[in-house]
Design a protein around this motif. Structure first.
Motif: not given
Length: 279
Positions: A69-94
């Motif tokens: 459960i811990l790994i699943s929660v941490i994985g979901v948080v990390l993926v969501a965080g990366f999505m937010v960060i990359l969306s703010k960078l507005k790079y084409d490869f994001a």
């Protein structure tokens, strides 16, 4: 029993089987040196199989599920965080990078749900190295856990699990629905008769409440106890491990034993006292 009676009546000089040593028997016969020690258990009819919904999570221990459960929660948080960060960078490869990761994870999840890995052939990998490595690791460790879980669950459901209703004398003394059975004239009776509140309070209470002056508590031997156990689920026989586990064919399929073992008594051969051979 009949063996004891033969010795007392001088029909036989020496018993053919070992019997336990008791003070009452010593008044009438003599004993050889001890041959072995035997211990006692509580024997009862096997209950029905015990299944519950917790069987599906008991395949792994609780530490595994907490870590999962811990790994699943941490994985979901990390993926969501990366999505937010990359969306703010507005790079084409994001968007391409995120879509590649999510498509790979989705295919892995669908593959496990459908138990079919053919879905992976259509995954569009944007990166020839990192994403394929991620996909391989998820598949390998996910597949390993999946197979281990399936094997453990199969064994859990195949092997019938049951819990003995009585596991100790304390439980027997506390549960008034059950009646103890003991072989008359054996050391088993003396075990309860000589018990005190200081040395063995449970045995003392069982003697006072269930055995003393109660004819229903006494049986002639193992075969009599066997019949009562098989016909009445609330009968519990206090007998030696040797006599039950080697002489009763229904053990352990229909008759089971408690986990706890009790007193060890010496067994010897009996001979007439005094023996005619001593003259």
């Amino acid at each position: 029993n009949s063996v004891m009676q033969f010795i007392v009546d001088n029909v036989a000089e020496l018993s053919s089987v070992e019997l336990s040593v008791t003070q009452r028997r010593s008044y009438y016969v003599s004993f050889t040196t001890q041959i072995e020690f035997i211990s006692n258990r509580l024997y009862m009819r096997k209950p029905t199989a015990d299944y519950s919904w917790t069987t599906f999570i008991e395949v792994f221990n609780y530490q595994y599920w907490v870590l999962f459960i811990l790994i699943s929660v941490i994985g979901v948080v990390l993926v969501a965080g990366f999505m937010v960060i990359l969306s703010k960078l507005k790079y084409d490869f994001a968007s391409n990078w995120i879509s590649s990761i999510m498509s790979g994870l989705s295919v892995v999840g669908l593959g496990f749900l459908d138990l079919d890995a053919d879905l992976a052939v259509n995954v569009d990998f944007r990166s020839p190295n990192s994403l394929r490595l991620l996909f391989f690791c998820v598949c390998m460790f996910g597949g390993l856990n999946n197979e281990v879980y399936n094997a453990g669950l199969t064994s859990q459901l195949t092997v019938q699990k049951y819990h003995p209703p009585i596991n100790s004398l304390k439980e027997l003394e506390a549960n008034k629905k059950y009646q103890i059975l003991v072989s008359d004239g054996t050391a088993d009776v003396d075990y309860f008769k000589e018990a005190t509140m200081e040395s063995n309070s449970a045995a003392k209470r069982i003697w006072d409440n269930q055995i003393n002056n109660n004819k229903a508590a006494y049986v002639e031997g193992v075969l009599s106890a066997r019949e009562l156990i098989l016909t009445d689920a609330y009968k519990v026989f206090f007998g030696s491990v040797l006599s039950i586990e080697t002489g009763v064919p229904e053990y352990p399929c229909l008759i089971i034993a408690s986990k706890n073992e009790y007193f060890k008594s010496a067994t010897c051969l009996l001979y007439t006292s005094p023996s005619p051979r001593d003259a």
